[in-house]
Design an enzyme around this catalytic site. Structure first.
Site: not given
Length: 259
Positions: A99, A208-209
Site C-alpha cells: 500500500k 482503521n481509526t
C-alpha cells in the site's frame, strides 16, 4: 455476493482493515477476526528489519494464513523514500504487495500526487503489486491505472478524521471510469458511510481509526463487516432510480373503480 479480484488474487471480504491505534495486540487481533477481513495493513515504520518474527502485532496477523498482510509506506515524504521502504518491506515480510502512501504534510496527511505517481511507475517496474492511496482525483487515478497500479485508493476524507465521504462526487467519477478495483481509503467513520461507499459501486473500503478508537472495537468491526456486505448486496441488486416526484407503490385506481 461477488468476490473481489486484485492482481489475480481472490478476496472473500471487501472490508480491508488497519492495525494502528488499537489499545493492545489482543484487541487488534480480535477486531480483525471479527471483521472477517482478508486484507490487513501494517505500517512499515513499525517493522524492525531482521526481527519481524518478534513483532507481536505482525505475528498476530501472519498466524492466520487466510489473511494477506499489506505493508504500507505511511510516513514517507517522497518517491525515493517510498521505493526504499518498499524494498525493505519486501525483504522483511517476503511480499510484493504494497500500500503506497506518500504524504509530506504531517498535519493533514494528504497524499502527494506527483510523488505517488512517480513511485508507482518505478515500483511496478520492480515487480511490486501497488495499491496507491491518493486524492479523489479522477485524472490522477487514470494515470495510476495506466502506470500499472493494481487498485486505486481515493480518500473519502483526511486520514483518521472519521468525516465520511466528503469527496463522493469525485469518487463516483473514479468508479465509473476505473478498470481496476476502487478501494475507498481514509475518512470512513461509521458503518453507514462504508455501506454508502459500497452502494456507489466501490469495490472495497479500508477502515482503521473508526474501529480502533470505538468503545468496543470488536463489535464495531462486526458492524463494519455487515455494513460492507449490505452495501455491496444493494449495489449488485441494482438500486431503484431517484425521483423528484412521488410515485405510489400501491395505486388506488382499481380500488376506486370497484362497483
Amino acid at each position: 455476493m461477488e468476490t473481489l479480484q486484485i492482481a489475480g488474487k481472490t478476496f472473500e471480504s471487501r472490508l480491508f482493515v488497519g492495525t494502528g491505534k488499537f489499545a493492545s495486540s489482543d484487541l487488534m487481533e480480535a477486531a480483525v477476526l471479527a471483521s472477517q477481513s482478508r486484507m490487513v495493513t501494517v505500517a512499515l515504520k513499525r517493522v524492525e528489519i531482521g526481527r519481524v518474527e518478534e513483532d507481536d502485532m505482525i505475528s498476530r496477523i501472519t498466524r492466520h494464513p487466510e489473511i494477506t498482510l499489506l505493508p504500507n509506506t505511511s510516513g514517507v515524504r517522497s518517491a525515493k523514500e517510498a521505493i526504499l521502504a518498499a524494498e525493505l518491506a519486501r525483504e522483511a515480510l517476503q511480499t510484493n504487495w504494497l500500500k503506497l502512501e506518500v504524504h509530506p504534510d504531517p498535519r493533514y496527511l494528504l497524499p502527494d500526487p506527483i510523488e505517488t505517481l512517480r513511485a508507482t511507475e518505478e515500483l511496478v517496474r520492480r515487480g511490486f503489486i501497488v495499491l496507491p492511496y491518493v486524492q479523489a482525483d479522477p485524472v490522477l487515478c487514470k494515470h495510476l491505472e495506466e502506470a500499472g497500479a493494481a487498485t486505486v485508493m481515493p480518500l473519502g476524507a483526511p486520514i483518521g478524521s472519521n468525516r465520511g465521504l466528503k469527496t463522493r462526487e469525485m469518487i463516483r467519477i473514479i468508479i465509473e471510469q476505473s478498470r481496476v478495483p476502487v478501494v475507498i481509503d481514509a475518512g470512513i467513520g461509521a458503518p453507514s458511510q462504508a455501506a454508502e461507499a459500497m452502494e456507489m459501486g466501490a469495490d472495497a473500503v479500508l477502515v482503521n481509526t473508526a474501529i480502533a478508537v470505538a468503545e468496543d472495537p470488536v463489535s464495531m468491526a462486526t458492524a463494519f463487516r455487515l455494513a460492507v456486505e449490505a452495501g455491496r448486496m444493494a449495489f449488485e441488486a441494482k438500486l431503484g432510480s431517484v425521483r423528484s416526484e412521488a410515485e405510489a407503490s400501491s395505486p388506488f385506481t382499481s380500488f376506486l373503480n370497484l362497483k
